[in-house]
Design a protein around this motif. Structure first.
Motif, PDB file in Angstrom:
ATOM      1  N   UNK A  38       0.827  -1.200   0.000  1.00 18.77           N
ATOM      2  CA  UNK A  38       0.000   0.000   0.000  1.00 18.77           C
ATOM      3  C   UNK A  38       0.868   1.260   0.000  1.00 18.77           C
ATOM      4  N   UNK A  39       1.982   1.226   0.727  1.00 14.35           N
ATOM      5  CA  UNK A  39       2.899   2.370   0.734  1.00 14.35           C
ATOM      6  C   UNK A  39       3.418   2.649  -0.673  1.00 14.35           C
ATOM      7  N   UNK A  40       3.813   1.589  -1.363  1.00 15.18           N
ATOM      8  CA  UNK A  40       4.309   1.752  -2.734  1.00 15.18           C
ATOM      9  C   UNK A  40       3.206   2.269  -3.647  1.00 15.18           C
ATOM     10  N   UNK A  41       2.004   1.733  -3.498  1.00 12.99           N
ATOM     11  CA  UNK A  41       0.895   2.167  -4.341  1.00 12.99           C
ATOM     12  C   UNK A  41       0.615   3.657  -4.153  1.00 12.99           C
ATOM     13  N   UNK A  45      -3.669   3.482  14.197  1.00 12.95           N
ATOM     14  CA  UNK A  45      -4.622   2.469  14.641  1.00 12.95           C
ATOM     15  C   UNK A  45      -5.722   2.209  13.614  1.00 12.95           C
ATOM     16  N   UNK A  46      -5.941   3.160  12.707  1.00 13.18           N
ATOM     17  CA  UNK A  46      -6.955   2.981  11.659  1.00 13.18           C
ATOM     18  C   UNK A  46      -6.367   2.385  10.389  1.00 13.18           C
ATOM     19  N   UNK A  47      -5.076   2.100  10.414  1.00 14.36           N
ATOM     20  CA  UNK A  47      -4.430   1.525   9.245  1.00 14.36           C
ATOM     21  C   UNK A  47      -3.939   2.547   8.241  1.00 14.36           C
ATOM     22  N   UNK A  48      -4.012   3.837   8.573  1.00 21.31           N
ATOM     23  CA  UNK A  48      -3.528   4.876   7.668  1.00 21.31           C
ATOM     24  C   UNK A  48      -2.010   4.973   7.730  1.00 21.31           C
TER      25      UNK A  48
END
Length: 258
Positions: A113-116, A195-198
């Motif tokens: 997700x970081x790469x995206x 904590x929210x996955x952000x």
């Protein structure tokens, strides 16, 4: 502190206690401090690095450009000093992916997700050139000034013995680049998850236009060295495009002296 802080920076810190952050291998110094209930970071770089991607003023500009595009620290103040550069940022929430790895928690999807997110940033108006030619000129400068990381290890690359050998190899193997926005040092210490996955990205001084395989190479190396070969292989297999091992090797070698 290596030099006298500019008045605006010193005034913001006031009488807060500075706590040195020892994480990372950068020649920049990072200190944590509190103002009331809020946590901030002071980052400083010596003047000799002003023309490099270690420049704190460059990083401040990258972070300000990225604001609203991806989650990055807020730049509170940035200012040059007589002998260096200074920046104050607000702390980001969450934990670095390195903490999750240390606890044995999964990070593969977070890295994906970081790469995206980073490679989805439009580069139409990106003013920062972090391409291979620019980074090679930077490395030439650092080698010439004796400012490289002396703890290098060339054993994995036969035929390389000295920094001069590495520079020659890099010049001979510079790749054709498919430019995207690149973080430039995309590793588990520089990606936070709340904590929210952000996700949030820190230490973006090398950010700018660069080949898409630069960040991929760093994630692959991180997973290979700190999680497992299997996880690193899964990451490559999930990219949806053929592997480019020569490019990955080039960017790992480019990073060795930083």
């Amino acid at each position: 502190m290596r030099f006298k802080l500019p008045s605006a920076i010193a005034g913001f810190i006031d009488n807060a206690t500075l706590h040195r952050d020892e994480i990372g291998e950068s020649p920049c110094q990072v200190h944590r401090f509190r103002r009331g209930d809020e946590v901030f970071f002071l980052k400083t770089s010596p003047l000799v690095y002003a023309s490099t991607t270690y420049s704190v003023m460059r990083e401040a500009a990258v972070l300000q450009w990225l604001a609203g595009r991806v989650n990055v620290p807020e730049v509170v103040l940035a200012a040059p000093a007589d002998d260096g550069e200074c920046m104050i940022t607000r702390a980001v929430p969450g934990l670095p992916l390195s903490s999750l790895i240390a606890e044995g928690r999964p990070v593969l999807e977070l890295f994906r997700e970081a790469l995206r997110q980073l490679q989805s940033v439009s580069v139409a108006d990106c003013p920062f050139d972090s391409g291979a030619a620019v980074r090679l000129r930077e490395l030439d400068y650092l080698v010439g000034k004796g400012l490289i990381d002396e703890d290098y290890d060339f054993e994995q690359w036969p035929g390389l013995t000295t920094p001069a050998d590495l520079l020659a190899r890099l010049r001979a193997t510079i790749p054709n680049e498919e430019l995207v926005f690149s973080h430039g040092d995309l590793c588990d210490n520089n990606v936070f998850v709340d904590q929210r996955g952000e996700l949030r990205f820190i230490d973006a001084g090398r950010g700018g236009l660069a080949d898409r395989w630069l960040d991929i190479a760093f994630i692959h190396r991180n997973l290979r060295d700190d999680v497992s070969e299997h996880s690193a292989t899964q990451f490559l297999e999930g990219l949806g495009m053929p592997d480019a091992p020569a490019k990955r090797e080039f960017f790992e070698q480019l990073d060795e002296l930083f």
